[in-house]
Design a protein around this motif. Sequence first.
Motif, PDB file in Angstrom:
ATOM      1  N   VAL A   1      -5.035  -6.633  -9.887  1.00 19.53           N
ATOM      2  CA  VAL A   1      -4.842  -7.545 -11.014  1.00 19.53           C
ATOM      3  C   VAL A   1      -3.352  -7.688 -11.312  1.00 19.53           C
ATOM      4  O   VAL A   1      -2.868  -8.784 -11.620  1.00 19.53           O
ATOM      5  CB  VAL A   1      -5.610  -7.053 -12.260  1.00 19.53           C
ATOM      6  CG1 VAL A   1      -5.284  -7.928 -13.461  1.00 19.53           C
ATOM      7  CG2 VAL A   1      -7.111  -7.052 -12.007  1.00 19.53           C
TER       8      VAL A   1
ATOM      9  N   ALA B   1      -8.510 -14.064 -19.334  1.00 23.97           N
ATOM     10  CA  ALA B   1      -9.099 -13.492 -18.128  1.00 23.97           C
ATOM     11  C   ALA B   1     -10.612 -13.682 -18.172  1.00 23.97           C
ATOM     12  O   ALA B   1     -11.286 -13.146 -19.054  1.00 23.97           O
ATOM     13  CB  ALA B   1      -8.766 -12.006 -18.019  1.00 23.97           C
TER      14      ALA B   1
ATOM     15  N   THR C   1     -13.931 -12.737 -17.021  1.00 27.86           N
ATOM     16  CA  THR C   1     -14.411 -11.511 -16.373  1.00 27.86           C
ATOM     17  C   THR C   1     -15.908 -11.532 -16.091  1.00 27.86           C
ATOM     18  O   THR C   1     -16.496 -10.490 -15.816  1.00 27.86           O
ATOM     19  CB  THR C   1     -14.070 -10.298 -17.256  1.00 27.86           C
ATOM     20  OG1 THR C   1     -14.548 -10.520 -18.604  1.00 27.86           O
ATOM     21  CG2 THR C   1     -12.572 -10.063 -17.310  1.00 27.86           C
TER      22      THR C   1
ATOM     23  N   ARG D   1     -12.925  -3.460 -13.582  1.00 23.96           N
ATOM     24  CA  ARG D   1     -11.938  -4.489 -13.252  1.00 23.96           C
ATOM     25  C   ARG D   1     -11.377  -5.101 -14.535  1.00 23.96           C
ATOM     26  O   ARG D   1     -10.184  -5.407 -14.620  1.00 23.96           O
ATOM     27  CB  ARG D   1     -12.587  -5.574 -12.382  1.00 23.96           C
ATOM     28  CG  ARG D   1     -11.616  -6.575 -11.782  1.00 23.96           C
ATOM     29  CD  ARG D   1     -10.716  -5.976 -10.709  1.00 23.96           C
ATOM     30  NE  ARG D   1     -10.093  -7.042  -9.898  1.00 23.96           N
ATOM     31  CZ  ARG D   1      -9.166  -6.828  -8.989  1.00 23.96           C
ATOM     32  NH1 ARG D   1      -8.738  -5.602  -8.749  1.00 23.96           N
ATOM     33  NH2 ARG D   1      -8.657  -7.834  -8.298  1.00 23.96           N
ATOM     34  N   ALA D   2     -12.217  -5.288 -15.525  1.00 23.38           N
ATOM     35  CA  ALA D   2     -11.745  -5.798 -16.814  1.00 23.38           C
ATOM     36  C   ALA D   2     -10.785  -4.805 -17.463  1.00 23.38           C
ATOM     37  O   ALA D   2      -9.769  -5.200 -18.043  1.00 23.38           O
ATOM     38  CB  ALA D   2     -12.923  -6.084 -17.738  1.00 23.38           C
TER      39      ALA D   2
ATOM     40  N   ALA E   1      -7.441  -5.153 -15.961  1.00 25.16           N
ATOM     41  CA  ALA E   1      -6.707  -6.291 -16.540  1.00 25.16           C
ATOM     42  C   ALA E   1      -6.108  -5.917 -17.889  1.00 25.16           C
ATOM     43  O   ALA E   1      -4.956  -6.265 -18.190  1.00 25.16           O
ATOM     44  CB  ALA E   1      -7.646  -7.487 -16.680  1.00 25.16           C
TER      45      ALA E   1
ATOM     46  N   VAL F   1      -8.716 -11.845 -11.630  1.00 23.03           N
ATOM     47  CA  VAL F   1      -9.510 -10.611 -11.499  1.00 23.03           C
ATOM     48  C   VAL F   1     -10.421 -10.637 -10.271  1.00 23.03           C
ATOM     49  O   VAL F   1     -11.082  -9.636  -9.963  1.00 23.03           O
ATOM     50  CB  VAL F   1     -10.356 -10.363 -12.767  1.00 23.03           C
ATOM     51  CG1 VAL F   1      -9.445 -10.071 -13.956  1.00 23.03           C
ATOM     52  CG2 VAL F   1     -11.289 -11.527 -13.072  1.00 23.03           C
TER      53      VAL F   1
END
Length: 225
Positions: A3, A32, A34, A41-42, A45, A221
Amino acid sequence: MSVQQNLKTIKGNIQQACHIANRNPDEIKIVAVTKYVSVQRAQEALSCGIVHFGENRDEGLQEKWDYLTERAVWHFIGSLQTKKVKKIIDKVDYIHSLDRISLAEEIHKRATRPVKCFIQVNVSGEESKHGLQPEEVAGFVKDLSPFNNIELVGLMTMAPYTEDEKLLRTCFRDLKELQENIKSMDLPYAPCMELSMGMSNDYMIAIEEGATFIRIGSALVGSEK
């Protein structure tokens, strides 16, 4: 790609687009998106300094919200069913898909504080897209006056998925013109200063044409689903 690497590229592109349009990059907020990635992954970020997060389903919003909670600013960016409002209203800061009075009534009824809303406009006229027709927007804005829990901060559109730059610019310019018209109505509940437009494939063009919120998923992302 991480990211962080993606964000560096996107910020460079934002600088470039703002230079072309003689704009300040600080005017641009990255949301973002998501919906196709994991909580992890969030969180990546968030650790990179991303503040704004967008989800289009109440389940996805709930899942991410439980982990990121109040550290993030939450945007509901998908078509919103009236019956789903009660599930997301106390978790979101922005709703990008206001397109009918019944939805406005439900938001107003359920909200405990004013919610920042974008009217979704179907600028391209595609049957597959949600949103009001451009000529319907001014009347709809006037109809929102009784709803104290709705603050109309701007307009949103989804441009066609195309490489036709001329068509994209036309869509974005039309929304910008409409936003200026609504802003000039000078209504206290509808400052309409913002434009939510531009995604992974077209955000640079959107910025050149006036976007203030860009909704970036795959380019930022990625996608895990």
